[in-house]
Write a protein that holds these residues in place. Structure first.
Motif, short mmCIF file in Angstrom:
data_model
loop_
_atom_site.label_atom_id
_atom_site.label_comp_id
_atom_site.label_asym_id
_atom_site.label_seq_id
_atom_site.Cartn_x
_atom_site.Cartn_y
_atom_site.Cartn_z
N ALA A 1 -0.96 -0.13 15.35
CA ALA A 1 0.20 -0.79 14.73
C ALA A 1 0.52 -0.18 13.36
O ALA A 1 1.54 -0.52 12.76
CB ALA A 1 -0.08 -2.29 14.56
N ILE A 2 -0.33 0.73 12.87
CA ILE A 2 -0.13 1.25 11.51
C ILE A 2 0.88 2.38 11.52
O ILE A 2 0.68 3.40 12.18
CB ILE A 2 -1.48 1.70 10.91
CG1 ILE A 2 -2.38 0.48 10.73
CG2 ILE A 2 -1.26 2.41 9.58
CD1 ILE A 2 -3.75 0.79 10.20
N GLY A 3 1.97 2.15 10.82
CA GLY A 3 3.01 3.18 10.68
C GLY A 3 3.77 3.50 11.96
O GLY A 3 4.44 4.52 12.04
N LEU B 1 -0.34 -6.86 4.60
CA LEU B 1 -0.58 -5.60 3.90
C LEU B 1 0.46 -4.57 4.38
O LEU B 1 0.18 -3.82 5.31
CB LEU B 1 -2.02 -5.12 4.22
CG LEU B 1 -2.72 -4.18 3.24
CD1 LEU B 1 -4.18 -4.01 3.59
CD2 LEU B 1 -2.05 -2.84 3.11
N PRO B 2 1.65 -4.59 3.79
CA PRO B 2 2.67 -3.64 4.23
C PRO B 2 2.48 -2.26 3.59
O PRO B 2 2.25 -2.16 2.38
CB PRO B 2 3.98 -4.28 3.77
CG PRO B 2 3.61 -5.17 2.64
CD PRO B 2 2.17 -5.55 2.80
N GLY B 3 2.58 -1.21 4.40
CA GLY B 3 2.52 0.16 3.89
C GLY B 3 3.93 0.70 3.71
O GLY B 3 4.51 0.60 2.62
N GLY B 4 4.50 1.22 4.79
CA GLY B 4 5.83 1.84 4.74
C GLY B 4 6.87 0.98 4.03
O GLY B 4 7.64 1.48 3.20
N HIS C 1 -9.86 1.45 4.91
CA HIS C 1 -8.60 1.64 5.64
C HIS C 1 -8.82 2.61 6.80
O HIS C 1 -9.58 3.57 6.68
CB HIS C 1 -7.52 2.17 4.68
CG HIS C 1 -6.15 2.09 5.27
ND1 HIS C 1 -5.69 3.00 6.18
CD2 HIS C 1 -5.16 1.17 5.10
CE1 HIS C 1 -4.46 2.65 6.54
NE2 HIS C 1 -4.12 1.55 5.90
N SER D 1 2.80 -2.31 10.35
CA SER D 1 4.26 -2.37 10.57
C SER D 1 4.88 -3.71 10.17
O SER D 1 5.81 -4.19 10.82
CB SER D 1 4.58 -2.00 12.02
OG SER D 1 4.19 -0.67 12.29
N ASN E 1 0.85 -1.20 0.00
CA ASN E 1 0.00 0.00 0.00
C ASN E 1 0.88 1.25 0.00
O ASN E 1 1.45 1.60 1.03
CB ASN E 1 -0.90 -0.04 1.25
CG ASN E 1 -1.81 1.17 1.38
OD1 ASN E 1 -1.90 1.98 0.45
ND2 ASN E 1 -2.47 1.30 2.52
N GLU F 1 -6.17 -4.83 10.71
CA GLU F 1 -5.13 -3.82 10.91
C GLU F 1 -5.40 -3.04 12.20
O GLU F 1 -6.16 -2.06 12.18
CB GLU F 1 -5.12 -2.84 9.74
CG GLU F 1 -4.82 -3.47 8.40
CD GLU F 1 -4.15 -2.49 7.46
OE1 GLU F 1 -3.05 -2.78 6.99
OE2 GLU F 1 -4.72 -1.40 7.24
N LYS G 1 -0.08 4.22 -0.22
CA LYS G 1 -0.80 5.36 0.38
C LYS G 1 -0.64 6.60 -0.52
O LYS G 1 -0.62 6.47 -1.73
CB LYS G 1 -0.29 5.60 1.80
CG LYS G 1 -0.36 4.32 2.65
CD LYS G 1 -0.18 4.56 4.12
CE LYS G 1 -0.32 3.24 4.86
NZ LYS G 1 -0.28 3.38 6.30
#
Ligand code: PGA
Length: 222
Positions: A150-152, A202-205, A97, A183, A9, A146, A11
């Motif tokens: 824990a997000i970011g 689902l990894p963002g960063g 999200h 994370s 993701n 999620e 973003k």
């Protein structure tokens, strides 16, 4: 080997030049992606066309995802992308999200309309929930558990707790595929996907860096 979904993701990040550099670098960091992994790259609307063309050009086995869709059909809705327009370029869409729930006031009612529109247009849906008590509309293909904290943040849920929450989500929603987000990195991905109920991440960063994302895919089975 169980099948895995790994949904990167991006973003609200990257210009066209950034995305082109990412794709070029990514393909230099990975020789092949195991067939049991479905990679869904979720990029901003502005990059969908360019990324679609390039993944075809580079023969990367990626599915393309959007990160939002209008709750309304095509029409007089300034600034919105209808599900039919999104499906023109993407196969998947992320709905619900926590950043959209919080920063854009998306309620369960709005999210249910988005799911209905996306489903009607033939998009596959990754529906995000922060826990196992949040409602999940019918028609969703994949649920992403999620936890907001824990997000970011660099703090993850424990793999054992994520496994237990995901087991509850599966039992309640009847959605067979549930992934974990929050994370996730190349270093910790194996600890999540080795849990029996967890079907991917689902990894963002970590997805913003092509080398790290390639390492995450390669480490997905330890
Ligand atoms: P993160 O984001 O990996 O940067 O924590 C995950 C997400 O928001 O989906």
């Amino acid at each position: 080997m169980k099948s895995l979904i790994i949904a990167g993701n991006w973003k609200s990040n990257k210009t066209t030049a950034d995305a082109l550099r990412w794709l070029q670098d990514f393909k230099n960091h990975i020789a092949s992606i195991p067939t049991y992994i479905t990679v869904v790259l979720c990029v901003p609307f502005t990059l969908l066309y360019t990324v679609k063309e390039k993944i075809r050009g580079y023969s990367l086995p990626f599915m393309l995802g959007a990160q939002n869709v209008s709750p309304f059909p095509e029409g007089a809705e300034t600034g919105e992308e209808s599900a039919r327009m999104v499906h023109d370029l993407a196969d998947w869409v992320i709905i619900g999200h926590s950043e959209r729930r919080k920063n854009f006031s998306e309620t369960d009612e709005i999210l249910a309309k988005k799911v209905e529109q996306a489903k009607g247009a033939g998009l596959k849906i990754i529906y995000c929930v922060p826990d196992d008590s949040t409602g999940i509309p019918s028609g969703v293909d994949v649920v992403a558990y999620e936890p907001v904290w824990a997000i970011g943040t660099g703090k993850t849920d424990t793999p054992e707790n994520a496994n237990s929450v995901i087991t509850n989500i599966k039992a309640k929603s009847q959605v067979p595929t549930v992934i974990y987000g929050g994370s996730v990195t190349a270093a910790n991905v194996a600890s999540f996907v080795s849990q029996p109920a967890i079907d991917g991440v689902l990894p963002g960063g970590e997805s913003l860096d092509p080398e790290k994302f390639a390492a995450l895919l390669m480490n997905a089975y330890g």
